[in-house]
Write a protein that holds these residues in place. Structure first.
Motif, PDB file in Angstrom:
ATOM      1  N   THR A   6       6.548   4.914   0.306  1.00  0.00           N
ATOM      2  CA  THR A   6       5.515   5.353   1.234  1.00  0.00           C
ATOM      3  C   THR A   6       6.061   5.200   2.638  1.00  0.00           C
ATOM      4  OG1 THR A   6       3.746   4.721  -0.260  1.00  0.00           O
ATOM      5  CG2 THR A   6       3.179   4.890   2.069  1.00  0.00           C
ATOM      6  N   THR A   8       5.040   5.240   6.589  1.00  0.00           N
ATOM      7  CA  THR A   8       3.861   5.086   7.433  1.00  0.00           C
ATOM      8  C   THR A   8       4.246   5.198   8.896  1.00  0.00           C
ATOM      9  OG1 THR A   8       2.908   3.614   5.785  1.00  0.00           O
ATOM     10  CG2 THR A   8       1.916   3.582   7.960  1.00  0.00           C
ATOM     11  N   VAL A  13       0.656   9.112   7.052  1.00  0.00           N
ATOM     12  CA  VAL A  13       1.183   8.351   5.925  1.00  0.00           C
ATOM     13  C   VAL A  13       1.632   9.356   4.872  1.00  0.00           C
ATOM     14  CG1 VAL A  13       0.665   6.706   4.084  1.00  0.00           C
ATOM     15  CG2 VAL A  13      -0.333   6.379   6.348  1.00  0.00           C
TER      16      VAL A  13
END
Length: 91
Positions: A6, A8, A13
């Motif tokens: 992930t 961010t 995101v």
């Protein structure tokens, strides 16, 4: 093998799809303004079903590392990076 991470940022995101995304994908797939954005006349498309939304998200999840793998093993050209999506053209 590339890991699914992930990313961010301050306003965005990026993450792998998850089961809870199906309803949102379903609504986007049936939104006329989204279809027009991709150059498709919404009147010419069948209704986007929950089954289609699930399959679409699974296809995305299965191919997350594909562009990076192609870049590393095949070529550094933009055409090589774009080719994983060639079969999903809406035009």
């Amino acid at each position: 093998m590339a890991s699914k991470v992930t990313l961010t940022g301050a306003r965005l995101v990026l993450r792998p799809p998850r089961a809870g995304d199906v309803e949102e994908r379903l609504s986007l797939g049936n939104a006329p303004e989204i279809m027009r954005m991709f150059g498709v006349d919404p009147a010419t498309l069948p209704v986007f079903t929950i089954d289609a939304a699930e399959k679409d998200l699974q296809r995305v999840a299965d191919h997350l590392a594909c562009p990076l793998q192609r870049y590393q093993s095949v070529s550094h050209s933009p055409a090589a990076l774009a080719s994983p999506w060639a079969d999903r053209s809406v035009a």
